[in-house]
Scaffold this active site. Sequence first.
Site, PDB file in Angstrom:
ATOM      1  CB  THR B 187       4.829   0.609   6.707  1.00  0.00           C
ATOM      2  OG1 THR B 187       4.411   1.348   5.581  1.00  0.00           O
ATOM      3  CG2 THR B 187       4.094  -0.707   6.786  1.00  0.00           C
ATOM      4  NE  ARG B 215       0.441   4.263  -2.673  1.00  0.00           N
ATOM      5  CZ  ARG B 215       1.210   3.826  -1.697  1.00  0.00           C
ATOM      6  NH1 ARG B 215       0.726   3.736  -0.474  1.00  0.00           N
ATOM      7  NH2 ARG B 215       2.457   3.459  -1.924  1.00  0.00           N
ATOM      8  N   GLY B 217      -1.279   0.694  -1.467  1.00  0.00           N
ATOM      9  CA  GLY B 217       0.149   0.386  -1.523  1.00  0.00           C
ATOM     10  C   GLY B 217       0.400  -1.103  -1.439  1.00  0.00           C
ATOM     11  CG  ASP B 218       4.104  -2.386   0.279  1.00  0.00           C
ATOM     12  OD1 ASP B 218       4.581  -3.153   1.131  1.00  0.00           O
ATOM     13  OD2 ASP B 218       4.064  -1.149   0.432  1.00  0.00           O
ATOM     14  CB  THR B 237       8.481  -1.024   5.731  1.00  0.00           C
ATOM     15  OG1 THR B 237       8.587   0.403   5.739  1.00  0.00           O
ATOM     16  CG2 THR B 237       9.787  -1.591   6.274  1.00  0.00           C
ATOM     17  NE  ARG B 239       7.848   5.529  -4.770  1.00  0.00           N
ATOM     18  CZ  ARG B 239       7.799   6.835  -4.564  1.00  0.00           C
ATOM     19  NH1 ARG B 239       8.769   7.432  -3.911  1.00  0.00           N
ATOM     20  NH2 ARG B 239       6.797   7.527  -5.003  1.00  0.00           N
ATOM     21  N   GLY B 240       6.003   1.590  -1.668  1.00  0.00           N
ATOM     22  CA  GLY B 240       4.992   0.590  -2.024  1.00  0.00           C
ATOM     23  C   GLY B 240       5.034   0.140  -3.464  1.00  0.00           C
TER      24      GLY B 240
END
Lengths: 325, 321
Positions: B187, B215, B217-218, B237, B239-240
Amino acid sequence: MGGWAIAVHGGAGVDPNLPKERQEEAKRLLAHCLDIGISALRSNLPAIDVVELVVRELETDPLFNSGRGSALTENGTVEMEASIMDGPKRRCGAVSGLTAVKNPVSLARLVMDKSPHSYLAFSGAEEFARKQGVELVDNEYFVTEDNVGMLKLAKEANSILFDYRIPTIGTCGAGAAMDSPLQMNGLPISFYAPETVGCVVVDKEGRCAAATSTGGLMNKMIGRIGDSPLIGAGTYACDLCGVSCTGEGEAIIRSTLAREVAAVMEYKGLNLHEAVDYVIKNRLDEGKAGLIAVSKNGEVACGFNTTGMFRGCATEDGFMEVGIW
Amino acid sequence: MGWAIALHGGAGDIPLSLPPENRLPREAALRHCLDVGIAALKAHKHPLDVVELVVRELENHQNFNAGKGSVLTTSGTVEMEACIMDGKTKKCGAVSGLSTVVNAISLARLVMEKTPHIYLAFDGAEAFAREHGLETVDPSHFITPENIERLKLAQEANRVQIDYTQPIQKEVKKDAASADVDSQIGTVGCVAVDNEGNLATATSTGGLVNKMVGRIGDTPIIGAGTYANHLCAVSATGRGEMIIRGTVARDVAAVMEFKGLSLKEAAAYVVEQVPPGNVGLVAVSSTGEVTMPFNTTGMFRACATEDGYSEIGIWPDSPSK
């Protein structure tokens, strides 16, 4: 341990002129959903199961803005979203852009339990739904006559109808919605507009959970995502509490409202009621919203800065209340 | 006081044995983007413009997981997302599910400024981009051979890779990175503050390798991967799924406000709450401080402050000026 507690909501922002029979209808549904939740809690179902159960009930009934009875997009279609969160490990699941899934909250649960992700949307989410064998229906199933009428009005006024409502003169429900003129005063106006739904629960073991579901804003742009599926905004649960919000989506997102309640409890040491009051008073700026919350100690609280919020709550010691204002 | 800027190209399991042909272009890109950001701040551009500008540069660089060079979904397609937020007003914009928009961050900005909404996704977002004349291209533009290879490996391993994960079965083996596949991508994000205390943050990504179609993510979730208020601006950045449940970006500001911690302390505290190997972030405060903590093997990062300090790094304690 303080015992179990449960709260449900059918949305914040209520027209003070809402006809009596609509108010009664709403209160009946809220009481009914509370009863379902209470039975489940008495049978020792964990909080996460109870919130899903109760929100499914709210989605299925067309009265509020979720599942059947969802607000319509600018194209007259329905795009639903939901999220669910399990306090103990802060596991979560969310979905957006659903057009065929009968119970969005259950798909959110499946995302949490059966996928490696936390959030699935649009065609990817529906493909997942198909693979999981969840119940799918035509988009028309979710569309109600009332909402078709509301969309028409919203387009005529060229405005977006928010969850909250501003009082207008001489409103009396869906019928009159077609006759009374909408006003443009810098804020959108609605009549009996449908509402987001949510449920928060703490079970006997002190585990908290929260779930929220909605069709979103009337006349919203295709692809618009609101606060309901966003963890930390519309929904949040952790060891301390479970929170579900409703109202102006954009304001709830900007203020990360659900997380805020937990954060002031965690970092400022406020109790549930103090946290809810603080957050509603100080974190919304010009935004209009409401929320329900439970704490691991069996407390339940709600707060709103709108003219009302459809809500109900109950605790193990026998307290039960359903209200709008 | 004074301006400050920090940017990242992703946190993850970046092996110390990263060969120069993979490391040097990325360091050069970080340096270039930092220079772009510094020049903009010196020219008194508003931090919102600065972060958008820098993230556009990072998106255009194919070595990072955003824009061109985005990782692929399980179907071999690209679904990009981005988010931007202004600290003072807390106005924000987010987009997801983009497959043809060249600069997702600019679309996020447009959503913030030109719609009554905050977040648009998939077809609706793409249609909006077209309506507003944003540059769009054929989806193949974003796909690189490295990412096709990366997807292949992930599918063979039947695993989802986070920002930087080596395609191996067991625990981290620093020397076992596949020679062919360059798994060092991530990211991107940028945070900036000017000397009036205006703060802004921007994050952009292609997401997880081999992610399910649809999907999210964060990155586009306000409070998770991206957040700014009057105290600080944060871009995360890693693991979402962990960043979402940890409301990482929001918590940095919350801990500063409610516990009175400094930016550095707050950011370190929040990173520590997330299981190791899962998160990194860059943050600046309204008073011109900057911090770049991470609990992964490394994080591509760079920062600079008005007093002349600057840093570019990948692993802990390995900054180069």
